[in-house]
Design a protein around this motif. Structure first.
Motif, PDB file in Angstrom:
ATOM      1  N   ALA A  93       0.844  -1.198   0.000  1.00 54.01           N
ATOM      2  CA  ALA A  93       0.000   0.000   0.000  1.00 54.01           C
ATOM      3  C   ALA A  93       0.880   1.249   0.000  1.00 54.01           C
ATOM      4  O   ALA A  93       2.049   1.220   0.408  1.00 54.01           O
ATOM      5  N   ASP A  94       0.299   2.331  -0.490  1.00 60.82           N
ATOM      6  CA  ASP A  94       0.963   3.643  -0.490  1.00 60.82           C
ATOM      7  C   ASP A  94       2.245   3.644  -1.324  1.00 60.82           C
ATOM      8  O   ASP A  94       3.185   4.398  -1.024  1.00 60.82           O
ATOM      9  N   THR A  95       2.294   2.830  -2.359  1.00 59.92           N
ATOM     10  CA  THR A  95       3.415   2.806  -3.293  1.00 59.92           C
ATOM     11  C   THR A  95       2.993   3.484  -4.588  1.00 59.92           C
ATOM     12  O   THR A  95       2.182   2.916  -5.322  1.00 59.92           O
ATOM     13  N   ASP A 118      -1.394  11.979  -7.482  1.00 61.36           N
ATOM     14  CA  ASP A 118      -2.656  12.304  -6.824  1.00 61.36           C
ATOM     15  C   ASP A 118      -3.805  12.416  -7.819  1.00 61.36           C
ATOM     16  O   ASP A 118      -4.968  12.471  -7.411  1.00 61.36           O
ATOM     17  N   ARG A 182      -1.368   6.986  -6.622  1.00 55.46           N
ATOM     18  CA  ARG A 182      -0.463   7.040  -5.462  1.00 55.46           C
ATOM     19  C   ARG A 182      -0.500   5.775  -4.618  1.00 55.46           C
ATOM     20  O   ARG A 182       0.426   5.509  -3.848  1.00 55.46           O
ATOM     21  N   CYS A 183      -1.592   4.995  -4.695  1.00 58.59           N
ATOM     22  CA  CYS A 183      -1.720   3.802  -3.859  1.00 58.59           C
ATOM     23  C   CYS A 183      -2.376   2.675  -4.653  1.00 58.59           C
ATOM     24  O   CYS A 183      -3.529   2.811  -5.076  1.00 58.59           O
ATOM     25  N   HIS A 185      -3.544  -0.149  -3.599  1.00 62.45           N
ATOM     26  CA  HIS A 185      -4.667  -0.780  -2.908  1.00 62.45           C
ATOM     27  C   HIS A 185      -5.927   0.073  -3.015  1.00 62.45           C
ATOM     28  O   HIS A 185      -7.033  -0.456  -3.230  1.00 62.45           O
ATOM     29  N   VAL A 186      -5.798   1.380  -2.868  1.00 60.88           N
ATOM     30  CA  VAL A 186      -6.967   2.254  -3.030  1.00 60.88           C
ATOM     31  C   VAL A 186      -7.506   2.142  -4.452  1.00 60.88           C
ATOM     32  O   VAL A 186      -8.714   1.980  -4.665  1.00 60.88           O
TER      33      VAL A 186
END
Length: 324
Positions: A93-95, A118, A182-183, A185-186
């Protein structure tokens, strides 16, 4: 800016040959990029073992790739394009990431591309492939509005009002050959939810519309719009331009891409460390190593190509050279 984590999906067969071409081109042009190859694992949603063979795995690692496993829990053999959704969860996550289809070449340094993680973006190199408005009497506006309404999204903010309501370019539509955020997983959770909902519970306006192979490209605009991206989120001319080429099928590459792209493919495919591996893939061997691609190239004037890709395919098939 530093180069992002680059994600592709590869498995046994054609995709591992494409992945070798991709990885070699990335290593040549983007030395700071980190390549992750997501590899589906055997399981009930695959008939055969999808894993890379030993030689391809070793070659990818020599080219700098990290190979990460993932399980197909929702798509697999019934919709292999769903790999690009499920593979997102192989990354931490957050990669910040940029995903590419394997049938892509990297032509320049990805670190120079002004990616705004973003604001997600995807490929605008696409044609009018979906929806087909006359199938059940619903026009484009009704079909797309029904999808945006299903996911509580404001369609009006996504429209290009320079085009008329019956013009496909009015509606946000991408080729899913690349996308970034940016993520993973999101992005992946939203992509998975939207794709599954469209597949399993489509609004009535989609009656008669084919979702195979278009499901990922139907869901992707909704994902990107919902996460604050859009058609203007990446300055044009970079990806699917001077920095990358999504060639999609080798016969199409020879028919329509630039001399520089053809030269790159042929140079990489003839590297002594890669040629024996790539020659195992019969279409690549016949088109690149045995001259079939040059025959295709001689069939077309690249300054006056047919307007529709289907016309390219028809002529190539008639010549017996549609090999994938």
């Amino acid at each position: 800016m530093p180069a992002p984590t680059v994600l592709i999906v590869a498995q046994a067969g054609r995709l591992q040959a494409e992945a070798l071409l991709f990885a070699a081109s990335l290593a040549e042009t983007s030395p700071s990029a980190r390549l992750v190859v997501a590899e589906p694992q055997p399981g009930p949603l695959w008939d055969d073992d999808p894993r890379l063979d030993h030689d391809a795995r070793a070659a990818l690692r020599r080219l700098g790739a990290t190979i990460l496993p993932f399980d197909a829990r929702h798509f697999g053999r019934t919709y292999p394009q769903g790999n690009k959704i499920e593979a997102l969860f192989a990354l931490p996550a957050d990669t910040p990431f940029v995903f590419f289809d394997t049938d892509t070449l990297i032509l320049g340094d990805l670190a120079a591309v002004p990616l705004d993680f973003d604001r997600p973006a995807a490929s605008l190199r696409r044609e009018d492939t979906w929806p087909k408005p006359d199938i059940a009497g619903h026009d484009r506006a009704a079909i797309w509005r029904a999808l945006y309404d299903r996911f509580d999204l404001d369609i009006d903010g996504s429209l290009d009002t320079a085009h008329a309501p019956d013009d496909w370019r009015r509606y946000l539509y991408f080729n899913a050959g690349f996308f970034h955020f940016r993520c993973p997983h999101v992005f992946g959770q939203r992509f998975l939810h939207i794709a599954q909902t469209i597949r399993d519970a489509p609004p009535p306006e989609l009656a008669g519309q084919s979702l195979d192979p278009w499901l990922d490209q139907v869901a992707l605009p909704l994902v990107i719009h919902g996460l604050g991206g859009g058609r203007d989120a990446l300055e044009p001319g970079w990806l699917d331009g001077r920095t990358s080429c999504h060639w999609r099928a080798l016969p199409l590459l020879y028919a329509r891409e630039s001399d520089a792209v053809v030269d790159t493919v042929e140079r990489i495919a003839n590297r002594p460390d890669l040629k024996p591996l790539l020659a195992r893939h019969a279409p690549l061997r016949k088109l690149v190593h045995e001259g079939g691609g040059a025959r295709i190239r001689a069939m077309f004037d690249r300054t006056a190509l047919p307007a529709q890709e289907r016309d390219l395919r028809k002529r190539i098939r008639a010549a017996g050279l549609w090999l994938r």
